[in-house]
Design a protein around this motif. Structure first.
Motif, PDB file in Angstrom:
ATOM      1  N   ASN A 137      45.351 -63.946  20.147  1.00  0.00           N
ATOM      2  CA  ASN A 137      46.683 -64.203  19.597  1.00  0.00           C
ATOM      3  C   ASN A 137      46.650 -65.116  18.383  1.00  0.00           C
ATOM      4  OD1 ASN A 137      47.874 -62.592  21.539  1.00  0.00           O
ATOM      5  ND2 ASN A 137      48.130 -64.280  22.953  1.00  0.00           N
ATOM      6  N   CYS A 138      45.729 -66.066  18.334  1.00  0.00           N
ATOM      7  CA  CYS A 138      45.715 -67.049  17.244  1.00  0.00           C
ATOM      8  C   CYS A 138      44.885 -66.622  16.044  1.00  0.00           C
ATOM      9  CB  CYS A 138      45.192 -68.386  17.751  1.00  0.00           C
ATOM     10  SG  CYS A 138      46.303 -69.184  18.899  1.00  0.00           S
ATOM     11  N   VAL A 139      43.919 -65.747  16.236  1.00  0.00           N
ATOM     12  CA  VAL A 139      43.046 -65.364  15.121  1.00  0.00           C
ATOM     13  C   VAL A 139      43.216 -63.897  14.767  1.00  0.00           C
ATOM     14  CG1 VAL A 139      40.658 -65.206  14.308  1.00  0.00           C
ATOM     15  CG2 VAL A 139      41.362 -67.155  15.680  1.00  0.00           C
ATOM     16  N   HIS A 140      42.883 -63.018  15.676  1.00  0.00           N
ATOM     17  CA  HIS A 140      42.866 -61.590  15.363  1.00  0.00           C
ATOM     18  C   HIS A 140      44.244 -61.059  14.994  1.00  0.00           C
ATOM     19  CE1 HIS A 140      38.716 -61.468  16.477  1.00  0.00           C
ATOM     20  NE2 HIS A 140      38.990 -61.978  17.661  1.00  0.00           N
ATOM     21  N   TRP A 141      45.251 -61.476  15.721  1.00  0.00           N
ATOM     22  CA  TRP A 141      46.608 -61.019  15.428  1.00  0.00           C
ATOM     23  C   TRP A 141      47.033 -61.494  14.047  1.00  0.00           C
ATOM     24  CZ3 TRP A 141      51.422 -63.125  14.432  1.00  0.00           C
ATOM     25  CH2 TRP A 141      52.488 -62.231  14.508  1.00  0.00           C
ATOM     26  N   VAL A 142      46.743 -62.756  13.723  1.00  0.00           N
ATOM     27  CA  VAL A 142      47.104 -63.304  12.407  1.00  0.00           C
ATOM     28  C   VAL A 142      46.353 -62.573  11.299  1.00  0.00           C
ATOM     29  CG1 VAL A 142      47.072 -65.362  10.942  1.00  0.00           C
ATOM     30  CG2 VAL A 142      47.692 -65.555  13.347  1.00  0.00           C
ATOM     31  N   LEU A 143      45.068 -62.307  11.519  1.00  0.00           N
ATOM     32  CA  LEU A 143      44.295 -61.572  10.506  1.00  0.00           C
ATOM     33  C   LEU A 143      44.894 -60.188  10.280  1.00  0.00           C
ATOM     34  CD1 LEU A 143      40.645 -62.531  11.436  1.00  0.00           C
ATOM     35  CD2 LEU A 143      41.869 -63.157   9.350  1.00  0.00           C
ATOM     36  N   ASP A 144      45.356 -59.552  11.330  1.00  0.00           N
ATOM     37  CA  ASP A 144      45.940 -58.225  11.161  1.00  0.00           C
ATOM     38  C   ASP A 144      47.307 -58.293  10.492  1.00  0.00           C
ATOM     39  OD1 ASP A 144      46.042 -55.438  11.306  1.00  0.00           O
ATOM     40  OD2 ASP A 144      47.166 -55.517  13.168  1.00  0.00           O
ATOM     41  N   GLU A 148      44.064 -56.574   8.286  1.00  0.00           N
ATOM     42  CA  GLU A 148      42.643 -56.324   8.520  1.00  0.00           C
ATOM     43  C   GLU A 148      42.389 -54.967   9.185  1.00  0.00           C
ATOM     44  OE1 GLU A 148      39.099 -59.204   9.574  1.00  0.00           O
ATOM     45  OE2 GLU A 148      40.350 -58.843  11.327  1.00  0.00           O
ATOM     46  N   ASP A 149      43.240 -54.568  10.115  1.00  0.00           N
ATOM     47  CA  ASP A 149      43.036 -53.296  10.797  1.00  0.00           C
ATOM     48  C   ASP A 149      43.211 -52.095   9.873  1.00  0.00           C
ATOM     49  OD1 ASP A 149      42.504 -54.662  13.103  1.00  0.00           O
ATOM     50  OD2 ASP A 149      44.378 -54.155  14.099  1.00  0.00           O
ATOM     51  N   ASP A 150      43.902 -52.277   8.757  1.00  0.00           N
ATOM     52  CA  ASP A 150      44.112 -51.184   7.811  1.00  0.00           C
ATOM     53  C   ASP A 150      42.974 -51.033   6.804  1.00  0.00           C
ATOM     54  OD1 ASP A 150      46.501 -50.677   9.030  1.00  0.00           O
ATOM     55  OD2 ASP A 150      47.708 -51.738   7.538  1.00  0.00           O
ATOM     56  N   VAL A 203      34.376 -62.212   6.699  1.00  0.00           N
ATOM     57  CA  VAL A 203      34.033 -63.625   6.522  1.00  0.00           C
ATOM     58  C   VAL A 203      34.998 -64.272   5.528  1.00  0.00           C
ATOM     59  CG1 VAL A 203      32.280 -65.197   5.606  1.00  0.00           C
ATOM     60  CG2 VAL A 203      31.613 -63.375   7.174  1.00  0.00           C
ATOM     61  N   LEU A 204      35.289 -63.586   4.436  1.00  0.00           N
ATOM     62  CA  LEU A 204      36.219 -64.118   3.434  1.00  0.00           C
ATOM     63  C   LEU A 204      37.625 -64.271   4.005  1.00  0.00           C
ATOM     64  CD1 LEU A 204      35.030 -62.234   0.224  1.00  0.00           C
ATOM     65  CD2 LEU A 204      34.702 -64.652   0.800  1.00  0.00           C
ATOM     66  N   ARG A 205      38.068 -63.312   4.822  1.00  0.00           N
ATOM     67  CA  ARG A 205      39.392 -63.415   5.449  1.00  0.00           C
ATOM     68  C   ARG A 205      39.464 -64.623   6.382  1.00  0.00           C
ATOM     69  NH1 ARG A 205      38.563 -57.806   6.490  1.00  0.00           N
ATOM     70  NH2 ARG A 205      39.494 -56.572   4.838  1.00  0.00           N
ATOM     71  N   HIS A 206      38.409 -64.830   7.184  1.00  0.00           N
ATOM     72  CA  HIS A 206      38.377 -65.989   8.074  1.00  0.00           C
ATOM     73  C   HIS A 206      38.394 -67.290   7.281  1.00  0.00           C
ATOM     74  CE1 HIS A 206      37.264 -63.285  11.397  1.00  0.00           C
ATOM     75  NE2 HIS A 206      37.696 -64.269  12.168  1.00  0.00           N
ATOM     76  N   LEU A 207      37.652 -67.327   6.198  1.00  0.00           N
ATOM     77  CA  LEU A 207      37.633 -68.511   5.338  1.00  0.00           C
ATOM     78  C   LEU A 207      39.032 -68.780   4.776  1.00  0.00           C
ATOM     79  CD1 LEU A 207      35.994 -70.693   3.826  1.00  0.00           C
ATOM     80  CD2 LEU A 207      35.651 -69.006   2.025  1.00  0.00           C
ATOM     81  N   ALA A 208      39.672 -67.739   4.265  1.00  0.00           N
ATOM     82  CA  ALA A 208      41.024 -67.891   3.717  1.00  0.00           C
ATOM     83  C   ALA A 208      41.998 -68.333   4.805  1.00  0.00           C
ATOM     84  CB  ALA A 208      41.491 -66.584   3.091  1.00  0.00           C
TER      85      ALA A 208
END
Length: 99
Positions: A42-49, A54-56, A70-75
């Motif tokens: 809920n705190c990481v993967h959902w936010v990244l999507d 990210e899923d697209d 890696v760049l998305r996580h850094l951002a």
């Protein structure tokens, strides 16, 4: 095995999830592990999507998908460290907000 129920308005959905454990049976430890796993979801993967879509992503060549991840996580981590703006991560990213 965990049987989870989700309620949205009047609609109730039930899902059964199965887990493999590498420790002796301990209900409290198992419950903590399951909750922490979903906390990460809920705190990481959902936010990244939601914020980075990210899923697209259709990047599939070589290590490009991993490198962009890696760049998305850094951002994401940089956006979370910025506390002066009272807007969400998606809004910060979309508006080009920088201080």
């Amino acid at each position: 095995m965990v049987v989870a129920q989700r309620r949205i308005g009047q609609e109730v959905s039930t899902e059964t999830r199965y887990y493999l454990l590498s420790f002796a049976r301990d209900v409290q430890r198992f419950a903590t592990s399951v909750r922490s796993h979903w906390g990460i979801e809920n705190c990481v993967h959902w936010v990244l999507d939601m914020a980075f879509r990210e899923d697209d992503s259709r990047v599939r060549v070589g290590y490009a998908a991993h490198n962009l991840g890696v760049l998305r996580h850094l951002a994401l981590n940089l956006f979370r460290q910025e506390k002066t703006a009272k807007i969400g991560i998606k809004a910060k990213r979309r508006t080009g907000w920088v201080q």
